[in-house]
Design a protein around this motif. Structure first.
Motif, PDB file in Angstrom:
ATOM      1  N   GLY A  97       9.715  10.907 -14.500  1.00 14.29           N
ATOM      2  CA  GLY A  97      10.089  10.048 -13.384  1.00 14.29           C
ATOM      3  C   GLY A  97       9.648   8.626 -13.663  1.00 14.29           C
ATOM      4  O   GLY A  97       9.529   8.205 -14.808  1.00 14.29           O
ATOM      5  N   LYS A 301      12.168  14.375  -6.280  1.00 15.46           N
ATOM      6  CA  LYS A 301      11.340  13.880  -5.176  1.00 15.46           C
ATOM      7  C   LYS A 301      11.494  12.368  -5.128  1.00 15.46           C
ATOM      8  O   LYS A 301      11.076  11.676  -6.052  1.00 15.46           O
ATOM      9  CB  LYS A 301       9.871  14.248  -5.373  1.00 15.46           C
ATOM     10  N   GLY A 302      12.118  11.883  -4.063  1.00 12.00           N
ATOM     11  CA  GLY A 302      12.304  10.445  -3.956  1.00 12.00           C
ATOM     12  C   GLY A 302      12.577  10.026  -2.517  1.00 12.00           C
ATOM     13  O   GLY A 302      13.359  10.669  -1.806  1.00 12.00           O
ATOM     14  N   ASN A 352      16.352  12.879  -2.335  1.00 11.24           N
ATOM     15  CA  ASN A 352      16.369  14.123  -3.099  1.00 11.24           C
ATOM     16  C   ASN A 352      17.814  14.560  -3.382  1.00 11.24           C
ATOM     17  O   ASN A 352      18.689  14.481  -2.508  1.00 11.24           O
ATOM     18  CB  ASN A 352      15.647  15.230  -2.336  1.00 11.24           C
ATOM     19  N   TYR A 401       9.445   5.618  -3.701  1.00 10.66           N
ATOM     20  CA  TYR A 401       8.318   6.435  -4.156  1.00 10.66           C
ATOM     21  C   TYR A 401       8.710   7.902  -4.094  1.00 10.66           C
ATOM     22  O   TYR A 401       9.828   8.260  -3.679  1.00 10.66           O
ATOM     23  CB  TYR A 401       7.069   6.154  -3.318  1.00 10.66           C
ATOM     24  N   GLY A 402       7.776   8.754  -4.512  1.00  6.02           N
ATOM     25  CA  GLY A 402       8.045  10.187  -4.586  1.00  6.02           C
ATOM     26  C   GLY A 402       7.852  10.887  -3.260  1.00  6.02           C
ATOM     27  O   GLY A 402       8.260  10.394  -2.206  1.00  6.02           O
ATOM     28  N   SER A 403       7.200  12.037  -3.302  1.00  2.93           N
ATOM     29  CA  SER A 403       7.045  12.826  -2.078  1.00  2.93           C
ATOM     30  C   SER A 403       6.091  12.188  -1.089  1.00  2.93           C
ATOM     31  O   SER A 403       6.070  12.548   0.084  1.00  2.93           O
ATOM     32  CB  SER A 403       6.565  14.245  -2.424  1.00  2.93           C
ATOM     33  N   GLN A 408       4.741   9.240  -7.741  1.00  2.00           N
ATOM     34  CA  GLN A 408       5.823   8.986  -8.684  1.00  2.00           C
ATOM     35  C   GLN A 408       7.138   9.579  -8.184  1.00  2.00           C
ATOM     36  O   GLN A 408       7.173  10.675  -7.617  1.00  2.00           O
ATOM     37  CB  GLN A 408       5.473   9.585 -10.041  1.00  2.00           C
ATOM     38  N   VAL A 409       8.230   8.839  -8.402  1.00  2.00           N
ATOM     39  CA  VAL A 409       9.562   9.394  -8.203  1.00  2.00           C
ATOM     40  C   VAL A 409       9.845  10.335  -9.377  1.00  2.00           C
ATOM     41  O   VAL A 409       9.668   9.958 -10.535  1.00  2.00           O
ATOM     42  CB  VAL A 409      10.627   8.283  -8.146  1.00  2.00           C
ATOM     43  N   THR A 410      10.251  11.557  -9.085  1.00  2.00           N
ATOM     44  CA  THR A 410      10.421  12.549 -10.148  1.00  2.00           C
ATOM     45  C   THR A 410      11.872  13.011 -10.223  1.00  2.00           C
ATOM     46  O   THR A 410      12.621  12.946  -9.251  1.00  2.00           O
ATOM     47  CB  THR A 410       9.510  13.766  -9.919  1.00  2.00           C
TER      48      THR A 410
END
Length: 678
Positions: A97, A301-302, A352, A401-403, A408-410
């Motif tokens: 990510g 995850k975003g 997502n 951003y991620g979750s 991290q955005v994955t």
């Protein structure tokens, strides 16, 4: 891992030494009845010892040993150490990510465009106001020229209360409906309602405006500030009737002129006005901080948050478009967000399962965004006048951003250029306890070690692996570097010179390393479930080359009993049929100190006897100990057999080979009545 049994060391020891020790260790326990009378004599008696048929199956007692074809007739008679170790399935499950992104940008309202000012007239400027003397005239009269005293009329702009103009053109038109001309000169000033001059000479005429005609002048509004209510002040003069008589009556006296005002393209830098729809267009790029280069990636995850501070005194709508973010059907990410006047809002969107589409060839990857702010038309509100300035701001902050915030955005899938991802391979350990430790100078001619890799990965995976053989004194290593295990032609890896690992007589062989994906400029598709497994196989045929100093190192044996003094000599007779490929030269040594058997000992042990057994032959031999040699056992307590082996060619351990041995002993015993009974 494997638990290999040790070789049967008692079997591998030379039969001659075993039989010899049997004799010398059992004789001291014999008890003979000696006659009490003279004379003395020597008695000789023979006795059988053993009949043995020693095979390799008895010597090489290990579950990992098998037989394979010897290459001669194809029959599986050649002994070999073989085993296969499973490399458990391992998965590249590294998350890919990019780090959270925060992007802030502001946009000014900039020039504010107002609606055009529609033509609107002032109240009339009457002739009897600007030339009061006409009240005393009637009938045909010549009206002389005269100067206009300043005269004003109020005018109200419908669409603003105040305005600082940056551009626009205002038209001022005089419609002269009087019976005499106006001008020249003729001047119009604009004042606020308190009489403060706003614009000097907003319009000036240097020519007459004939009766029943009109004339217009244009005012450039750039840099002019006006209030919503103004006074239009007219000064100048009139040539009167230009020497001609005119008819004067009540209608003539009330004749007048008006001023009509209009404007086109008015733009302001600030105003309190009825503000029509305004637009703010902007675009920019958001940099992505990642070592991976994305061509197409599915977000696992975003979250994107869009924080907006509307500094305008206007309700507005923001339409944000990010073409780099798309759904499965290719529809781009676009959101229309309502912005209440003078308020802050935050909008949150889940990304997502959306796709991130970028240019993988870019050194620094960027997401391009576009947005448009469209304001309301305030004239439709109950309170239509709004305070606006060209530097009023709409502030936008984008957080990606991620979750969770800061995470991290994955991606669940990525197609692009990946940084190197390493997956450690679980250590493989093979215990090696089947090789004959006692034999020195015996070199395996060949050994085969292979890695067979099974993988569901469709792109290159490079293998780095070390195969290390260990014993207590040394080690040997073979290395694999950068081997592409997913190529159809390279999924079987042969370890070169594997016999050199085996020939150090390792206690164990350990294989460890890592598999690597990425780290090149190749475009690959990674889903985080790529896996591989494999087999590590070892095959060591028992085919040897004997070096010049090849020998079998046997243990020292302790002798803790003495021979009877009456024994004159001992002879051990051996008959053998040796089908093995090697010769054995056996010497039996004796000493009172076990250190004397060491190679660098200054004291040389006694040689009791020697025997040579030829390979692939049938023969007979014997050990002989005379009384002098037997006497040595009064002092010695340790014996050791030194066995040197040799061969003119390769030595093979075959299941069909054996050593047949038949042995018996002969003892000469002195009968002396003068010696007490034992």
């Amino acid at each position: 891992m494997f638990n290999c049994k040790n070789l049967n060391q008692n079997r591998i020891r030379t039969f001659g030494f075993s039989l010899f020790l049997f004799v010398i260790l059992t004789i001291p326990g014999c008890s003979l009845k000696i006659p009490s009378e003279e004379p003395t004599w020597v008695v000789s008696f023979d006795f059988p010892i053993a009949n043995e048929n020693i095979t390799m199956e008895e010597i090489l007692d290990d579950s990992l040993l098998t037989t394979i074809s010897s290459g001669e007739n194809g029959e599986p008679v050649l002994y070999a150490f073989q085993d296969t170790i499973t490399i458990e399935r391992q998965t590249f499950d590294d998350t890919i990510g990019f780090d959270p992104i925060k992007e802030f940008f502001s946009s000014e309202l900039d020039t504010i465009v107002l609606e055009n000012i529609e033509p609107s007239k002032t109240e009339a400027y009457r002739l009897d106001e600007i030339y009061p003397s006409i009240s005393g005239l009637s009938g045909n009269n010549i009206i002389p020229s005269f100067t206009l005293s300043p005269i004003s009329r109020n005018f109200t702009f419908d669409n603003f209360k105040s305005a600082d103009f940056s551009s626009g053109l205002m038209s001022l038109t005089i419609q002269n409906d009087m019976i005499i001309p106006l001008g020249y000169p003729l001047n119009i000033d604009l004042e606020d309602m308190n009489g403060n001059t706003l614009v000097y000479s907003a319009a000036t005429w240097d020519e007459e405006i004939a009766s029943n005609s009109s004339s217009s002048k244009t005012l450039n509004l750039s840099g002019i500030s006006l209030t919503g209510g103004i006074k239009i002040v007219v000064t100048g003069g009139s040539p009167g009737s230009n020497g001609s008589a005119v008819f004067v009556d009540d209608e003539s006296r009330s004749s007048s002129f008006t001023i009509e005002i209009s404007a086109e393209g008015p733009e302001v830098v600030s105003a309190i006005a009825k503000v029509p729809e305004q637009k703010i267009d902007n675009m920019g790029d958001i940099q992505i901080d990642s070592e991976d280069k994305v061509e197409r990636a599915k977000i696992d995850k975003g979250i994107i948050t869009i924080g907006i501070k509307n500094g305008l005194d206007l309700t507005a709508y923001l339409n944000l478009t990010i073409p780099s973010i798309q759904d499965d059907n290719g529809a781009i990410f676009s959101q229309l967000i309502e912005l209440p006047r003078k308020e802050e809002i935050i909008s949150i969107y889940n990304l997502n399962k959306r796709w991130l589409i970028l240019d993988a060839s870019m050194d620094i990857q960027e997401m391009t965004y576009y947005y448009e702010v469209v304001t309301e038309n305030s004239k439709n509100d109950m309170d239509p006048f709004r305070s606006v300035r060209s530097d009023d701001l709409v502030d936008v902050e984008i957080n990606l951003y991620g979750s969770g915030v800061g995470e991290q955005v994955t991606f669940s899938e990525i197609k692009g250029i990946l940084k190197a991802i390493e997956e450690p391979i679980k250590t493989i350990r093979q215990e090696i306890s089947s090789l004959p430790d006692e034999i020195n100078g015996m070199q395996f001619i060949e050994a085969e070690m292979k890695l067979l890799i099974d993988s569901n990965i469709e792109f290159p995976v490079k293998l780095d692996m070390d195969i290390v053989a260990f014993n207590n004194d040394t080690s040997a290593t073979r290395r694999i570097r950068g081997w592409n295990i997913t190529h159809p032609d390279s999924q079987v890896i042969t370890i070169l010179d594997a016999s050199e690992l085996i020939n150090i007589k390792p206690d164990s062989i350990v294989a460890f390393g890592k598999a690597i994906i990425g780290g090149t400029n190749d475009i690959v598709t990674y889903r985080g479930n790529e896996s591989f497994s494999g087999l590590f196989s070892i095959s060591v045929p028992f085919v040897f080359e004997l070096l010049e100093d090849a020998k079998i190192d046997l243990d020292i044996e302790k002798v803790d009993q003495n021979f009877p003094e009456d024994i004159e000599s001992i002879t051990l007779f051996i008959e053998y049929e040796n089908m093995f490929d090697f010769n054995a030269n056996i010497s039996v040594l004796s000493s009172t100190d076990p250190s004397h058997f060491e190679e660098d000992s200054p004291t040389v042990p006694n040689v009791l006897s020697s025997i040579t057994i030829q390979g692939n032959s049938t023969s007979a031999d014997s050990f002989y100990l005379d009384k002098t040699q037997i006497k040595l056992f009064d002092d010695i307590t340790f014996v050791k057999a030194k066995v040197f082996v040799s061969s003119e060619g390769q030595v093979k351990f075959l299941s069909t080979d054996s050593l047949k041995v038949s042995s018996y002993g002969s003892i000469n015993y002195l009968i002396d009545p003068d010696i007490n009974e034992n």
